[in-house]
Motif scaffolding. Structure first.
Motif, PDB file in Angstrom:
ATOM      1  N   TRP A  40       0.158  41.577 -10.867  1.00 10.93           N
ATOM      2  CA  TRP A  40      -0.674  40.399 -11.085  1.00 10.93           C
ATOM      3  C   TRP A  40       0.118  39.125 -10.838  1.00 10.93           C
ATOM      4  N   LEU A  52      -4.643  36.924 -10.457  1.00  9.47           N
ATOM      5  CA  LEU A  52      -5.021  37.816  -9.374  1.00  9.47           C
ATOM      6  C   LEU A  52      -4.439  39.186  -9.671  1.00  9.47           C
ATOM      7  N   ARG A  54      -3.802  43.054  -8.531  1.00  8.36           N
ATOM      8  CA  ARG A  54      -3.728  43.921  -7.354  1.00  8.36           C
ATOM      9  C   ARG A  54      -3.500  45.350  -7.814  1.00  8.36           C
ATOM     10  N   SER A  56      -3.034  49.472  -6.537  1.00  3.12           N
ATOM     11  CA  SER A  56      -2.714  50.394  -5.432  1.00  3.12           C
ATOM     12  C   SER A  56      -3.050  51.812  -5.871  1.00  3.12           C
ATOM     13  N   PHE A  75     -13.586  43.965  -7.872  1.00  3.55           N
ATOM     14  CA  PHE A  75     -12.457  44.216  -6.979  1.00  3.55           C
ATOM     15  C   PHE A  75     -12.940  44.397  -5.541  1.00  3.55           C
ATOM     16  N   ASP A  78      -8.357  45.114   0.341  1.00  2.65           N
ATOM     17  CA  ASP A  78      -7.619  44.333   1.329  1.00  2.65           C
ATOM     18  C   ASP A  78      -6.938  45.293   2.307  1.00  2.65           C
ATOM     19  N   SER A  81      -2.990  44.957   3.130  1.00  2.00           N
ATOM     20  CA  SER A  81      -1.976  45.428   2.173  1.00  2.00           C
ATOM     21  C   SER A  81      -2.292  46.808   1.616  1.00  2.00           C
ATOM     22  N   THR A  83      -4.427  47.394  -0.714  1.00  2.00           N
ATOM     23  CA  THR A  83      -4.625  47.267  -2.157  1.00  2.00           C
ATOM     24  C   THR A  83      -6.022  46.733  -2.457  1.00  2.00           C
ATOM     25  N   TRP A  84      -6.446  46.957  -3.703  1.00  2.00           N
ATOM     26  CA  TRP A  84      -7.676  46.360  -4.212  1.00  2.00           C
ATOM     27  C   TRP A  84      -7.285  45.132  -5.032  1.00  2.00           C
ATOM     28  N   TYR A  85      -8.056  44.049  -4.901  1.00  2.00           N
ATOM     29  CA  TYR A  85      -7.705  42.816  -5.604  1.00  2.00           C
ATOM     30  C   TYR A  85      -8.933  42.240  -6.310  1.00  2.00           C
ATOM     31  N   PRO A 300      -6.062  36.907  -0.811  1.00  2.00           N
ATOM     32  CA  PRO A 300      -6.331  37.476   0.522  1.00  2.00           C
ATOM     33  C   PRO A 300      -7.410  36.680   1.257  1.00  2.00           C
TER      34      PRO A 300
END
Length: 300
Positions: A40, A52, A54, A56, A75, A78, A81, A83-85, A300
């Protein structure tokens, strides 16, 4: 005895069949491994922080949702990367302590998976300031009180609804190129001891300075209000909004879609002010957050 044994065996088989069928119809929420990565920004959360998150996941997901401090977190994935954000926040009233971010994902095969992560929140050091304002704002007459009541109802109706759609994209930008004169979270003592908390960020902008949208969004409010003066509110989706107060002129209309950097008004000195400036506020699901910290997030 043989009949009794046969009946018990039949019931055991039936229960096993039912349990197996239920498991297929209603997949259980299995816990992700303890090494499931969550990060975060900012690295240290305080009361008043936007943040924010993030995530994985150890396997591909079709969706991910979260719950943080009693609020839903949307969420998005992205691809750059992997990842989910999700954007969230910590209210000014949140006490220091450890809080749980609860996550639930759905894998590509439809299996649910749950995970909890404990995150520390510390207390921010906000300053105290004294301020003198016009008496008509401190002791409104009956006509002004009725107007204030109507405006509160209007704002409640407009700002009480959130959508899962994300309209913002990329980092938020400063609305003007100017120095700040009052920070978020300042405890203010007004006139005869009345107290308030400054829930925005003030810029030293001369009257007539173009004010830009901090990100893409939709105009949900653009009109003159008693305390806010000429005011524009942009909805960026997923509970995230920005407010632009005390404008001398409004350049957009309610319902209009705007892009990041688009001029939405001119700074001024309307409403409850001591002089020309721009007051900017940020809220996430009606929780006011520090705009200066939002500007630093690498979104992102």
């Amino acid at each position: 005895m043989r009949n009794a044994s046969a009946i018990l065996l039949f019931l055991a088989c039936l229960l096993s069949l039912i349990s197996s069928r239920e498991a297929r119809l209603f997949p259980s929420a299995d816990a992700f491994p303890s090494a499931y990565p969550v990060s975060w920004e900012p690295a240290q959360l305080v009361n008043g922080s936007p943040c924010l998150f993030r995530v994985s996941p150890p396997e591909a997901l079709q969706s991910l949702t979260g719950n943080w401090l009693g609020h839903q977190v949307w969420f998005n994935f992205d691809p750059a990367s992997g990842t989910w954000y999700g954007v969230a926040g910590v209210s000014l009233d949140t006490a220091p302590g450890s809080y749980q971010l609860a996550l639930e994902g759905v894998t590509l095969s439809g299996k649910k998976a749950a995970f909890n992560h404990i995150i520390a929140v510390k207390k921010a050091a906000y300053r105290t300031a004294k301020l003198r304002v016009s008496k008509r704002f401190m002791d409104p007459d009956p006509g002004a009180l009725e107007r204030i009541k109507q405006e509160q109802e209007l704002k409640g109706a407009i700002l009480g609804q959130f959508t899962a759609e994300r309209v913002w994209s990329g980092p938020f930008i400063a609305p003007v190129e100017a120095v700040t004169t009052e920070q978020f979270g300042t405890r203010r003592i007004l006139n005869r001891g009345r107290r308030s908390v400054h829930r925005g960020l003030d810029y030293r902008a001369a009257a007539g300075t173009p004010v830009a949208a901090m990100n893409s969004g939709r105009v949900v409010l653009a009109r003159h209000l008693f305390f806010e003066g000429n005011c524009v509110v942009l909805d960026h989706g997923q509970g995230l909004r920005t407010f632009y107060l005390h404008l001398s002129e409004i350049k957009v209309a309610e319902g209009e879609k705007v892009t990041s950097g688009q001029v939405i008004g001119l700074s001024g000195a309307t409403g409850l002010v001591t002089g020309p400036h721009l007051h900017v506020a940020v809220s996430w699901q009606n929780i006011y957050l520090d705009p200066a910290l939002l500007l630093k997030l690498e979104l992102p």
